[in-house]
Design a protein around this motif. Structure first.
Motif, PDB file in Angstrom:
ATOM      1  N   ASP A 125      -2.209  -4.428 -12.881  1.00  0.00           N
ATOM      2  CA  ASP A 125      -3.098  -5.210 -12.008  1.00  0.00           C
ATOM      3  C   ASP A 125      -4.383  -4.447 -11.722  1.00  0.00           C
ATOM      4  O   ASP A 125      -5.467  -5.021 -11.714  1.00  0.00           O
ATOM      5  N   PHE A 126      -4.261  -3.145 -11.504  1.00  0.00           N
ATOM      6  CA  PHE A 126      -5.441  -2.321 -11.233  1.00  0.00           C
ATOM      7  C   PHE A 126      -6.428  -2.400 -12.397  1.00  0.00           C
ATOM      8  O   PHE A 126      -7.619  -2.595 -12.203  1.00  0.00           O
ATOM      9  N   VAL A 181     -11.177   3.282  -6.471  1.00  0.00           N
ATOM     10  CA  VAL A 181      -9.713   3.367  -6.379  1.00  0.00           C
ATOM     11  C   VAL A 181      -9.253   3.101  -4.948  1.00  0.00           C
ATOM     12  O   VAL A 181      -8.287   2.359  -4.723  1.00  0.00           O
ATOM     13  N   LYS A 182      -9.932   3.662  -3.959  1.00  0.00           N
ATOM     14  CA  LYS A 182      -9.576   3.413  -2.554  1.00  0.00           C
ATOM     15  C   LYS A 182      -9.712   1.938  -2.217  1.00  0.00           C
ATOM     16  O   LYS A 182      -8.874   1.374  -1.497  1.00  0.00           O
ATOM     17  N   GLY A 183     -10.749   1.295  -2.736  1.00  0.00           N
ATOM     18  CA  GLY A 183     -10.916  -0.137  -2.514  1.00  0.00           C
ATOM     19  C   GLY A 183      -9.787  -0.939  -3.129  1.00  0.00           C
ATOM     20  O   GLY A 183      -9.301  -1.906  -2.544  1.00  0.00           O
ATOM     21  N   ALA A 184      -9.346  -0.528  -4.315  1.00  0.00           N
ATOM     22  CA  ALA A 184      -8.240  -1.218  -4.982  1.00  0.00           C
ATOM     23  C   ALA A 184      -6.944  -1.064  -4.196  1.00  0.00           C
ATOM     24  O   ALA A 184      -6.190  -2.026  -4.021  1.00  0.00           O
ATOM     25  N   ILE A 185      -6.679   0.133  -3.712  1.00  0.00           N
ATOM     26  CA  ILE A 185      -5.466   0.371  -2.927  1.00  0.00           C
ATOM     27  C   ILE A 185      -5.472  -0.503  -1.681  1.00  0.00           C
ATOM     28  O   ILE A 185      -4.473  -1.138  -1.347  1.00  0.00           O
ATOM     29  N   ASP A 186      -6.600  -0.567  -1.006  1.00  0.00           N
ATOM     30  CA  ASP A 186      -6.717  -1.419   0.183  1.00  0.00           C
ATOM     31  C   ASP A 186      -6.506  -2.886  -0.189  1.00  0.00           C
ATOM     32  O   ASP A 186      -5.760  -3.602   0.474  1.00  0.00           O
ATOM     33  N   ALA A 206       1.492  -6.815   0.476  1.00  0.00           N
ATOM     34  CA  ALA A 206       2.477  -5.728   0.370  1.00  0.00           C
ATOM     35  C   ALA A 206       2.733  -5.097   1.736  1.00  0.00           C
ATOM     36  O   ALA A 206       3.874  -4.791   2.096  1.00  0.00           O
ATOM     37  N   GLU A 207       1.682  -4.912   2.512  1.00  0.00           N
ATOM     38  CA  GLU A 207       1.821  -4.313   3.840  1.00  0.00           C
ATOM     39  C   GLU A 207       2.651  -5.210   4.764  1.00  0.00           C
ATOM     40  O   GLU A 207       3.549  -4.730   5.465  1.00  0.00           O
ATOM     41  N   GLN A 208       2.376  -6.508   4.762  1.00  0.00           N
ATOM     42  CA  GLN A 208       3.140  -7.433   5.597  1.00  0.00           C
ATOM     43  C   GLN A 208       4.604  -7.456   5.182  1.00  0.00           C
ATOM     44  O   GLN A 208       5.496  -7.492   6.025  1.00  0.00           O
ATOM     45  N   PHE A 209       4.845  -7.433   3.876  1.00  0.00           N
ATOM     46  CA  PHE A 209       6.210  -7.453   3.372  1.00  0.00           C
ATOM     47  C   PHE A 209       6.985  -6.214   3.811  1.00  0.00           C
ATOM     48  O   PHE A 209       8.115  -6.296   4.265  1.00  0.00           O
ATOM     49  N   ARG A 210       6.347  -5.028   3.698  1.00  0.00           N
ATOM     50  CA  ARG A 210       7.002  -3.790   4.140  1.00  0.00           C
ATOM     51  C   ARG A 210       7.269  -3.825   5.644  1.00  0.00           C
ATOM     52  O   ARG A 210       8.347  -3.434   6.100  1.00  0.00           O
ATOM     53  N   ASN A 211       6.298  -4.277   6.427  1.00  0.00           N
ATOM     54  CA  ASN A 211       6.479  -4.339   7.877  1.00  0.00           C
ATOM     55  C   ASN A 211       7.608  -5.299   8.247  1.00  0.00           C
ATOM     56  O   ASN A 211       8.368  -5.034   9.173  1.00  0.00           O
ATOM     57  N   GLN A 212       7.704  -6.402   7.543  1.00  0.00           N
ATOM     58  CA  GLN A 212       8.767  -7.368   7.803  1.00  0.00           C
ATOM     59  C   GLN A 212      10.132  -6.758   7.450  1.00  0.00           C
ATOM     60  O   GLN A 212      11.094  -6.934   8.176  1.00  0.00           O
TER      61      GLN A 212
END
Length: 60
Positions: free
Chosen positions: A7-8, A29-34, A50-56
């Motif tokens: 994807d990157f 790269v930092k922009g892609a990670i974000d 991905a962040e929401q999924f991990r938090n859930q």
């Protein structure tokens, strides 16, 4: 991890100008990670980022 690199390369790098130096590459790269962690929703994660999924997953 292989999916992220794919994807990157194909989603992120193909749609941004080639960096001219190391600083530009780091910024890209930092922009892609974000983007891939906080902004892009994934169908495989029920439309969550991905962040929401991990938090859930942590809160269950």
């Amino acid at each position: 991890m292989e999916r992220w690199w794919n994807d990157f390369k194909h989603i992120w790098m193909d749609h941004h100008p080639r960096p001219a130096n190391l600083e530009e590459l780091e910024t890209l790269v930092k922009g892609a990670i974000d983007y891939f962690n906080r902004k892009r929703a994934y169908a495989s994660k029920n439309g969550l980022t991905a962040e929401q999924f991990r938090n859930q997953a942590v809160s269950c």
